[in-house]
Design a protein around this motif. Structure first.
Motif, short mmCIF file in Angstrom:
data_model
loop_
_atom_site.label_atom_id
_atom_site.label_comp_id
_atom_site.label_asym_id
_atom_site.label_seq_id
_atom_site.Cartn_x
_atom_site.Cartn_y
_atom_site.Cartn_z
N LEU A 158 0.83 -1.20 0.00
CA LEU A 158 0.00 0.00 0.00
C LEU A 158 0.87 1.26 0.00
CD1 LEU A 158 -2.77 1.41 0.21
CD2 LEU A 158 -2.64 1.10 2.68
N ASP A 159 1.94 1.26 0.79
CA ASP A 159 2.83 2.41 0.82
C ASP A 159 3.51 2.63 -0.53
OD1 ASP A 159 2.25 2.99 3.45
OD2 ASP A 159 3.92 1.79 4.25
N GLU A 160 3.92 1.54 -1.16
CA GLU A 160 4.69 1.65 -2.40
C GLU A 160 3.79 1.81 -3.63
OE1 GLU A 160 7.20 -1.75 -2.66
OE2 GLU A 160 8.06 -1.45 -0.65
N HIS A 161 2.68 1.09 -3.65
CA HIS A 161 1.83 1.08 -4.85
C HIS A 161 0.36 1.21 -4.46
CE1 HIS A 161 5.39 -0.13 -7.08
NE2 HIS A 161 5.56 -1.14 -6.25
N PRO A 162 -0.07 2.36 -3.99
CA PRO A 162 -1.48 2.49 -3.56
C PRO A 162 -2.47 2.28 -4.70
CG PRO A 162 -0.40 4.63 -3.66
CD PRO A 162 0.68 3.61 -3.81
N GLY A 163 -2.03 2.50 -5.93
CA GLY A 163 -2.92 2.31 -7.07
C GLY A 163 -3.35 0.88 -7.28
N CYS A 164 -2.69 -0.07 -6.60
CA CYS A 164 -3.05 -1.48 -6.73
C CYS A 164 -4.28 -1.86 -5.90
CB CYS A 164 -1.87 -2.36 -6.31
SG CYS A 164 -0.44 -2.25 -7.39
N PHE A 165 -4.75 -0.94 -5.06
CA PHE A 165 -5.86 -1.24 -4.16
C PHE A 165 -7.15 -0.61 -4.68
CE2 PHE A 165 -2.10 -2.03 -1.78
CZ PHE A 165 -2.42 -3.04 -0.89
N SER A 166 -8.25 -1.30 -4.44
CA SER A 166 -9.55 -0.84 -4.93
C SER A 166 -10.60 -1.14 -3.88
CB SER A 166 -9.89 -1.55 -6.24
OG SER A 166 -11.19 -1.22 -6.68
N PRO A 167 -11.48 -0.20 -3.56
CA PRO A 167 -12.51 -0.44 -2.54
C PRO A 167 -13.68 -1.25 -3.09
CG PRO A 167 -12.76 1.76 -3.43
CD PRO A 167 -11.54 1.17 -4.09
N ASN A 168 -14.36 -1.98 -2.23
CA ASN A 168 -15.60 -2.63 -2.65
C ASN A 168 -16.77 -1.69 -2.40
OD1 ASN A 168 -16.23 -2.75 0.07
ND2 ASN A 168 -16.53 -4.98 0.13
N VAL A 169 -17.99 -2.21 -2.53
CA VAL A 169 -19.18 -1.37 -2.45
C VAL A 169 -19.33 -0.69 -1.09
CG1 VAL A 169 -20.67 -3.29 -1.74
CG2 VAL A 169 -21.66 -1.33 -2.95
N ILE A 170 -18.80 -1.31 -0.04
CA ILE A 170 -18.92 -0.73 1.30
C ILE A 170 -17.92 0.40 1.49
CG2 ILE A 170 -18.66 -1.21 3.77
CD1 ILE A 170 -19.68 -4.06 3.18
N LEU A 171 -16.70 0.19 1.04
CA LEU A 171 -15.65 1.19 1.26
C LEU A 171 -15.62 2.28 0.20
CD1 LEU A 171 -13.67 1.18 3.65
CD2 LEU A 171 -11.89 0.36 2.09
N ARG A 172 -16.24 2.01 -0.96
CA ARG A 172 -16.19 3.00 -2.05
C ARG A 172 -16.75 4.36 -1.63
NH1 ARG A 172 -18.77 5.98 -4.92
NH2 ARG A 172 -20.76 5.26 -4.06
N PRO A 173 -17.95 4.42 -1.00
CA PRO A 173 -18.46 5.74 -0.60
C PRO A 173 -17.52 6.47 0.37
CG PRO A 173 -20.20 4.10 -0.49
CD PRO A 173 -18.91 3.36 -0.67
N LEU A 174 -16.84 5.71 1.23
CA LEU A 174 -15.93 6.35 2.18
C LEU A 174 -14.70 6.90 1.49
CD1 LEU A 174 -17.62 4.15 3.99
CD2 LEU A 174 -16.01 4.90 5.72
N MET A 175 -14.19 6.18 0.48
CA MET A 175 -13.09 6.73 -0.32
C MET A 175 -13.55 8.01 -1.01
SD MET A 175 -11.05 5.12 -3.57
CE MET A 175 -9.93 6.19 -4.51
N GLN A 176 -14.74 7.96 -1.59
CA GLN A 176 -15.29 9.12 -2.28
C GLN A 176 -15.34 10.33 -1.36
OE1 GLN A 176 -19.34 8.82 -4.28
NE2 GLN A 176 -19.86 9.89 -2.37
#
Length: 550
Positions: free
Chosen positions: A332-350
């Motif tokens: 996550l520290d090196e390549h955060p673009g490799c992570f993707s939220p699911n339907v529960i976490l997506r609104p919180l990322m938004q």
């Protein structure tokens, strides 16, 4: 911009409860919010609640400068007009907030509900700005990281009152069906075949050439599905200041990395909170989504793998690969673009990235937001007010005539076809033809039976003449009956065809029109300016379904 006279004749309203298509939780949310207040951030109908949500969103700390830099670059790919640039720059200011909506990047914008969501977002951003006096930016979240290719790869249109589907088959999912984030998929030459099929399905009109030019300009070989979607949406909503955001960007993922880190470290708490609120909700309504071992995916090898927690390790679902927590955090520290939220976490990322005051949601989203309040509290992110998008059915004049001729309204057309036909026939039937003929024949036999003895008393041989007359009259009655029944069948066939035509238009495939039909069908017939007319005429009071008569 000069816009042609509106093609909308009238807009009327029908309660959601008149349809079977909307969940009870959504109906309750729209009509009796107080019963659900504990599950949400506030009553979307009240201006003071929306204003308070705007205040909370503005005050929450976030890296606005980094966000703006990414948005400027992203939107430049899709057509950055002056209004959009000004709105993006406004997000640098600490008092600016956003009204946000989002959707998967469906082919040619997906079904009608996509423009309806967008229109509600534009309307509401303007309303909230008037209510609060602060800058309010309309934002469209491009959900291109979903990996369900089949769900976004088809467009459905009406052709001569029949539903036709055109499917993009430029990519073949591997075993397991996971092509990775669909927004990254680059259109192949097969898109030209799709475009030709769509154009052939659209009836010749004054607008077809111009409409298809816009679509072809967006959907070209070598362009990603996400970029094509955003370009076409920009073309359909020019000069509105609509800001698009793609979360599939390493810079945005880095801004959201603290949220992802907390999920990796404390996913059990999220799961427990989510399951508890879901259980409470299920006592009277339903749980729209279900808890997962974690709420993150890992993007790797052009696939999107769910991360399943197993003790202190995480398994890439469907594989034998395990990562321990330290390895995952290091990645996550090196390549955060490799992570993707699911339907529960997506609104919180938004809402970590954006100062979201209000989120414009469809019925399913309204339902799952009822499960998210404890998760927002866990993350320390202000939960936005959830505002239902406009829900609408477009009724063309040919369909309106069918409705006017029979004792039915729009919700009735959702009924199963044969059952609806029988009901309408019974409602309209003034006489039972078969019963009337049976009664007439009974009277005929009574008359002959009465007259025959009289004739035989005059001349015994006249009895045969009476029977011959009986047979001749019965034969003529039978012929007349067949002619009446044929006429009745023609009427029934016409009625069946009328009901079928209306049902396919309003409930294609037995579903709400807005969930099936592409906007292209209507934009071709009534011009792309129809979106402007809907923007002006759809009611921002979205607590009922709207019937738009064209």
């Amino acid at each position: 911009m000069t816009v042609a006279a509106s093609t909308i004749a009238a807009v009327r309203r029908i309660p959601f409860g008149a349809f079977d298509a909307f969940p009870l939780l959504f109906e309750t949310y729209c009509t009796a919010y107080e019963a659900l207040d504990a599950f949400y951030a506030g009553d979307f109908r009240r201006a003071e609640v929306r204003a308070d949500a705007a205040r909370r969103a503005a005050e929450h700390p976030r890296d606005r400068a980094a966000l703006v830099d990414v948005l400027l670059e992203q939107n430049a790919r899709w057509g950055l007009d002056d209004a959009t640039r000004a709105n993006i720059e406004a997000l640098r200011r600490p008092e600016t907030v956003a009204v946000v909506t989002g959707q998967q990047v469906g082919l040619f914008t997906g079904p009608l509900y996509t423009p309806y969501k967008t229109i509600t977002t534009l309307q509401l951003a303007r309303r909230l700005q008037e209510e609060t006096g602060r800058p309010v930016v309309p934002v469209f979240w491009l959900e291109g990281e979903d990996h369900d290719f089949d769900e976004v790869a088809a467009v459905r249109l009406l052709q001569r009152n029949e539903l036709v589907e055109v499917r993009y088959a430029g990519h073949t999912p591997p075993e397991g069906g996971n092509l990775g984030p669909v927004g990254r998929l680059v259109l192949t030459g097969q898109i030209d075949e799709v475009l030709a099929a769509v154009e052939a399905a659209l009836a010749p009109s004054d607008f077809r050439d111009g409409l298809m030019e816009r679509v072809r300009d967006a959907y070209r070989p070598g362009v990603s599905l996400l970029d094509a979607f955003a370009r076409l949406m920009r073309a359909f909503f020019p000069e509105e200041g609509l800001v698009f955001i793609s979360p599939d960007d390493a810079r945005l993922k880095r801004l959201a990395a603290p949220l992802f880190r907390r999920e990796i470290a404390d996913h059990a708490t999220v799961q427990a909170r989510f399951e508890a609120v879901s259980a409470r909700l299920s006592e009277h309504y339903h749980a729209q989504v279900h808890a997962r071992p974690t709420n993150l995916f890992l993007l790797e090898d052009n696939r999107r793998y769910a991360l399943d927690a197993e003790g202190t390790h995480f398994r890439l679902r469907g594989t034998d690969r395990l990562l321990n927590r330290e390895d995952l955090l290091a990645r996550l520290d090196e390549h955060p673009g490799c992570f993707s939220p699911n339907v529960i976490l997506r609104p919180l990322m938004q809402d970590t990235l954006l100062p979201t005051a209000v989120y414009v949601a469809g019925p399913g989203e309204v339902s799952y937001f009822a499960q998210l309040k404890p998760v927002y509290e866990w993350a320390g992110v202000p939960m936005p007010v959830v505002y239902p998008r406009a829900s609408a059915t477009l009724v063309e004049s040919k369909v309106k005539k069918v409705l006017a001729q029979h004792p039915i309204d729009v919700p009735d057309l959702a009924e199963e076809a044969d059952r609806l036909f029988r009901r309408v026939v019974l409602d309209e039937m003034e006489v039972d033809v078969e019963a009337v003929f049976q009664e007439a024949v009974r009277h005929l036999h009574t008359a002959v039976n009465t007259f025959k003895p009289v004739a035989e008393r005059v001349d015994r041989s006249l009895g045969k003449a009476a029977e011959a007359t009986r047979a001749a009259l019965a034969k003529e009655f039978a012929r007349l009956k067949e002619r009446v029944l044929k006429a009745e069948k023609r009427h029934h066939d016409t009625l069946r065809q009328q009901l079928h035509k209306a049902r396919v238009n309003l409930f294609p495939d037995g579903k709400l029109q807005e969930r099936v039909l592409s906007p292209l069908y209507f934009l071709n017939k009534y011009s792309p300016a129809l979106l402007v007319h809907l923007r002006n005429d759809l009611d921002l009071d979205t607590t009922e379904h709207q019937i738009v008569e064209l």
